[in-house]
Design a protein around this motif. Structure first.
Motif, PDB file in Angstrom:
ATOM      1  N   LEU A 255       0.836  -1.298   0.079  1.00  0.00           N
ATOM      2  CA  LEU A 255       0.148  -0.142   0.022  1.00  0.00           C
ATOM      3  C   LEU A 255       0.966   1.202   0.090  1.00  0.00           C
ATOM      4  CD1 LEU A 255      -2.600   1.090  -0.031  1.00  0.00           C
ATOM      5  CD2 LEU A 255      -2.649   0.985   2.615  1.00  0.00           C
ATOM      6  N   GLY A 256       2.115   1.322   0.652  1.00  0.00           N
ATOM      7  CA  GLY A 256       2.803   2.433   0.868  1.00  0.00           C
ATOM      8  C   GLY A 256       3.495   2.613  -0.512  1.00  0.00           C
ATOM      9  N   ALA A 257       3.541   1.484  -1.092  1.00  0.00           N
ATOM     10  CA  ALA A 257       4.390   1.693  -2.396  1.00  0.00           C
ATOM     11  C   ALA A 257       3.430   2.004  -3.443  1.00  0.00           C
ATOM     12  CB  ALA A 257       4.877   0.293  -2.908  1.00  0.00           C
TER      13      ALA A 257
ATOM     14  N   PHE B 174      -9.263 -15.300  -2.105  1.00  0.00           N
ATOM     15  CA  PHE B 174      -8.814 -16.026  -3.401  1.00  0.00           C
ATOM     16  C   PHE B 174      -7.824 -17.012  -3.321  1.00  0.00           C
ATOM     17  CE2 PHE B 174      -4.965 -13.313  -2.832  1.00  0.00           C
ATOM     18  CZ  PHE B 174      -3.934 -13.768  -3.518  1.00  0.00           C
ATOM     19  N   HIS B 175      -7.260 -17.357  -2.198  1.00  0.00           N
ATOM     20  CA  HIS B 175      -6.240 -18.490  -2.155  1.00  0.00           C
ATOM     21  C   HIS B 175      -6.134 -19.079  -0.557  1.00  0.00           C
ATOM     22  CE1 HIS B 175      -2.301 -20.666  -1.790  1.00  0.00           C
ATOM     23  NE2 HIS B 175      -2.530 -21.007  -3.158  1.00  0.00           N
ATOM     24  N   PRO B 176      -6.189 -20.264  -0.265  1.00  0.00           N
ATOM     25  CA  PRO B 176      -6.393 -20.758   1.087  1.00  0.00           C
ATOM     26  C   PRO B 176      -5.134 -20.063   2.123  1.00  0.00           C
ATOM     27  CG  PRO B 176      -6.265 -22.579  -0.405  1.00  0.00           C
ATOM     28  CD  PRO B 176      -6.239 -21.366  -1.257  1.00  0.00           C
ATOM     29  N   SER B 177      -3.970 -19.830   1.600  1.00  0.00           N
ATOM     30  CA  SER B 177      -2.783 -19.388   2.336  1.00  0.00           C
ATOM     31  C   SER B 177      -2.940 -17.796   2.571  1.00  0.00           C
ATOM     32  CB  SER B 177      -1.609 -19.694   1.601  1.00  0.00           C
ATOM     33  OG  SER B 177      -1.135 -21.044   1.598  1.00  0.00           O
ATOM     34  N   VAL B 178      -3.853 -17.027   2.098  1.00  0.00           N
ATOM     35  CA  VAL B 178      -4.219 -15.689   2.139  1.00  0.00           C
ATOM     36  C   VAL B 178      -5.121 -15.607   3.031  1.00  0.00           C
ATOM     37  CG1 VAL B 178      -4.743 -13.493   0.963  1.00  0.00           C
ATOM     38  CG2 VAL B 178      -3.331 -15.055  -0.477  1.00  0.00           C
ATOM     39  N   TRP B 179      -4.823 -14.766   4.050  1.00  0.00           N
ATOM     40  CA  TRP B 179      -5.338 -14.311   5.316  1.00  0.00           C
ATOM     41  C   TRP B 179      -5.993 -13.187   5.710  1.00  0.00           C
ATOM     42  CZ3 TRP B 179      -2.102 -17.473   9.446  1.00  0.00           C
ATOM     43  CH2 TRP B 179      -1.919 -18.891   9.026  1.00  0.00           C
ATOM     44  N   ILE B 180      -5.450 -12.269   4.969  1.00  0.00           N
ATOM     45  CA  ILE B 180      -5.967 -10.743   4.735  1.00  0.00           C
ATOM     46  C   ILE B 180      -6.061 -10.333   3.418  1.00  0.00           C
ATOM     47  CG2 ILE B 180      -3.678 -10.066   5.296  1.00  0.00           C
ATOM     48  CD1 ILE B 180      -4.990  -7.845   7.070  1.00  0.00           C
ATOM     49  N   GLU B 181      -6.918  -9.445   3.065  1.00  0.00           N
ATOM     50  CA  GLU B 181      -7.158  -8.387   1.904  1.00  0.00           C
ATOM     51  C   GLU B 181      -7.259  -7.147   2.632  1.00  0.00           C
ATOM     52  OE1 GLU B 181      -9.803  -7.976  -2.090  1.00  0.00           O
ATOM     53  OE2 GLU B 181      -8.870  -9.994  -1.600  1.00  0.00           O
ATOM     54  N   VAL B 182      -6.840  -6.032   2.196  1.00  0.00           N
ATOM     55  CA  VAL B 182      -7.059  -4.847   2.435  1.00  0.00           C
ATOM     56  C   VAL B 182      -7.273  -3.755   1.083  1.00  0.00           C
ATOM     57  CG1 VAL B 182      -6.337  -2.742   3.786  1.00  0.00           C
ATOM     58  CG2 VAL B 182      -5.936  -4.916   4.540  1.00  0.00           C
ATOM     59  N   GLU B 183      -8.405  -2.877   1.313  1.00  0.00           N
ATOM     60  CA  GLU B 183      -8.886  -1.996   0.366  1.00  0.00           C
ATOM     61  C   GLU B 183      -8.667  -0.591   1.038  1.00  0.00           C
ATOM     62  OE1 GLU B 183     -12.881  -2.442  -0.949  1.00  0.00           O
ATOM     63  OE2 GLU B 183     -12.360  -4.276  -2.200  1.00  0.00           O
ATOM     64  N   ALA B 184      -8.022   0.165   0.281  1.00  0.00           N
ATOM     65  CA  ALA B 184      -7.891   1.562   0.832  1.00  0.00           C
ATOM     66  C   ALA B 184      -8.349   2.686  -0.149  1.00  0.00           C
ATOM     67  CB  ALA B 184      -6.460   1.924   1.039  1.00  0.00           C
TER      68      ALA B 184
ATOM     69  N   LYS C  48     -10.163   6.060   4.037  1.00  0.00           N
ATOM     70  CA  LYS C  48     -10.763   4.727   4.262  1.00  0.00           C
ATOM     71  C   LYS C  48     -10.071   3.533   4.065  1.00  0.00           C
ATOM     72  CE  LYS C  48     -14.812   2.499   4.791  1.00  0.00           C
ATOM     73  NZ  LYS C  48     -14.795   1.299   5.241  1.00  0.00           N
ATOM     74  N   LEU C  49     -10.291   2.786   4.967  1.00  0.00           N
ATOM     75  CA  LEU C  49      -9.531   1.408   4.804  1.00  0.00           C
ATOM     76  C   LEU C  49     -10.658   0.084   5.130  1.00  0.00           C
ATOM     77  CD1 LEU C  49      -6.186   1.340   7.073  1.00  0.00           C
ATOM     78  CD2 LEU C  49      -6.669   1.172   4.673  1.00  0.00           C
ATOM     79  N   SER C  50     -10.660  -0.807   4.273  1.00  0.00           N
ATOM     80  CA  SER C  50     -11.563  -1.984   4.532  1.00  0.00           C
ATOM     81  C   SER C  50     -10.797  -3.236   4.663  1.00  0.00           C
ATOM     82  CB  SER C  50     -12.421  -2.127   3.237  1.00  0.00           C
ATOM     83  OG  SER C  50     -13.609  -0.935   3.199  1.00  0.00           O
TER      84      SER C  50
ATOM     85  N   PRO D 191      -7.776   6.696   9.406  1.00  0.00           N
ATOM     86  CA  PRO D 191      -9.046   6.930   8.376  1.00  0.00           C
ATOM     87  C   PRO D 191     -10.161   6.086   9.017  1.00  0.00           C
ATOM     88  CG  PRO D 191      -7.684   4.878   7.777  1.00  0.00           C
ATOM     89  CD  PRO D 191      -6.891   5.582   8.983  1.00  0.00           C
ATOM     90  N   ALA D 192     -11.337   6.196   8.361  1.00  0.00           N
ATOM     91  CA  ALA D 192     -12.493   5.476   8.622  1.00  0.00           C
ATOM     92  C   ALA D 192     -12.160   4.020   8.128  1.00  0.00           C
ATOM     93  CB  ALA D 192     -13.912   6.091   7.626  1.00  0.00           C
ATOM     94  N   SER D 193     -12.590   3.075   9.121  1.00  0.00           N
ATOM     95  CA  SER D 193     -12.233   1.759   8.930  1.00  0.00           C
ATOM     96  C   SER D 193     -13.601   0.784   9.025  1.00  0.00           C
ATOM     97  CB  SER D 193     -11.162   1.555   9.944  1.00  0.00           C
ATOM     98  OG  SER D 193     -10.065   2.223   9.740  1.00  0.00           O
ATOM     99  N   THR D 194     -13.207  -0.231   8.403  1.00  0.00           N
ATOM    100  CA  THR D 194     -14.143  -1.606   8.367  1.00  0.00           C
ATOM    101  C   THR D 194     -13.315  -2.650   8.496  1.00  0.00           C
ATOM    102  OG1 THR D 194     -15.772  -0.321   6.854  1.00  0.00           O
ATOM    103  CG2 THR D 194     -16.200  -2.600   7.151  1.00  0.00           C
ATOM    104  N   ALA D 195     -13.910  -3.559   9.287  1.00  0.00           N
ATOM    105  CA  ALA D 195     -13.061  -4.805   9.402  1.00  0.00           C
ATOM    106  C   ALA D 195     -14.197  -5.943   9.462  1.00  0.00           C
ATOM    107  CB  ALA D 195     -12.306  -5.141  10.641  1.00  0.00           C
ATOM    108  N   VAL D 196     -13.908  -6.921   8.284  1.00  0.00           N
ATOM    109  CA  VAL D 196     -15.036  -7.960   8.250  1.00  0.00           C
ATOM    110  C   VAL D 196     -14.230  -9.301   8.017  1.00  0.00           C
ATOM    111  CG1 VAL D 196     -16.876  -8.793   6.443  1.00  0.00           C
ATOM    112  CG2 VAL D 196     -16.281  -6.159   6.810  1.00  0.00           C
ATOM    113  N   GLN D 197     -15.144 -10.283   8.790  1.00  0.00           N
ATOM    114  CA  GLN D 197     -14.695 -11.677   8.349  1.00  0.00           C
ATOM    115  C   GLN D 197     -15.236 -12.240   7.348  1.00  0.00           C
ATOM    116  OE1 GLN D 197     -13.865 -14.091  11.774  1.00  0.00           O
ATOM    117  NE2 GLN D 197     -15.016 -15.870  10.755  1.00  0.00           N
ATOM    118  N   VAL D 198     -14.484 -12.962   6.441  1.00  0.00           N
ATOM    119  CA  VAL D 198     -14.992 -13.428   5.332  1.00  0.00           C
ATOM    120  C   VAL D 198     -14.752 -15.179   5.388  1.00  0.00           C
ATOM    121  CG1 VAL D 198     -14.771 -11.534   3.796  1.00  0.00           C
ATOM    122  CG2 VAL D 198     -12.993 -13.117   3.891  1.00  0.00           C
ATOM    123  N   ALA D 199     -15.598 -15.956   4.353  1.00  0.00           N
ATOM    124  CA  ALA D 199     -15.371 -17.438   4.436  1.00  0.00           C
ATOM    125  C   ALA D 199     -13.916 -17.989   3.942  1.00  0.00           C
ATOM    126  CB  ALA D 199     -16.589 -18.171   3.903  1.00  0.00           C
TER     127      ALA D 199
END
Length: 116
Positions: A44-46, A100-110, A60-62, A89-97
């Motif tokens: 994200l910084g890059a 996109f890949h079983p080894s990925v545990w987090i995704e962030v939108e900004a 905003k961060l999700s 920022p305004a933030s949202t944190a959501v648990q998902v089932a």
């Protein structure tokens, strides 16, 4: 992730500084949530720097987690290393089932204010 390749097919409308897709290589932090969260904020910084912006310009961060009860505190610790409290920022944190890949545990939108 590393080995980033930006994709812009000729048939897809192009805007300067934007790409239709991004292809990435090796997944960073398999089995290590903290390493994945740190990589998210490094990426994200890059992106922000590329557009002449910074973490203080995020509006905003999700964040999407596969196990929010296990990982939320670590996420907050990592996020706070990059984003000062006075620029939170305004933030949202959501648990998902799953992501996109079983080894990925987090995704962030900004959403951030960037130079044109």
């Amino acid at each position: 992730m590393n080995a980033i390749q930006r994709i812009q097919p000729e048939e897809v409308f192009a805007l300067p500084g934007l790409h239709a897709g991004v292809r990435v290589g090796e997944l960073v932090g398999v089995g290590d949530f903290r390493a994945q969260a740190e990589q998210v904020f490094e990426n994200l910084g890059a992106v922000l720097a590329e557009r002449g912006s910074g973490f203080d310009r995020i509006m905003k961060l999700s964040a999407f987690f596969v196990d929010i009860s296990r990982d939320l505190q670590v996420y907050r610790e990592v996020r706070d290393q990059y984003i000062a409290a006075e620029h939170a920022p305004a933030s949202t944190a959501v648990q998902v089932a799953k992501l996109f890949h079983p080894s990925v545990w987090i995704e962030v939108e900004a959403v951030a204010a960037c130079a044109p």
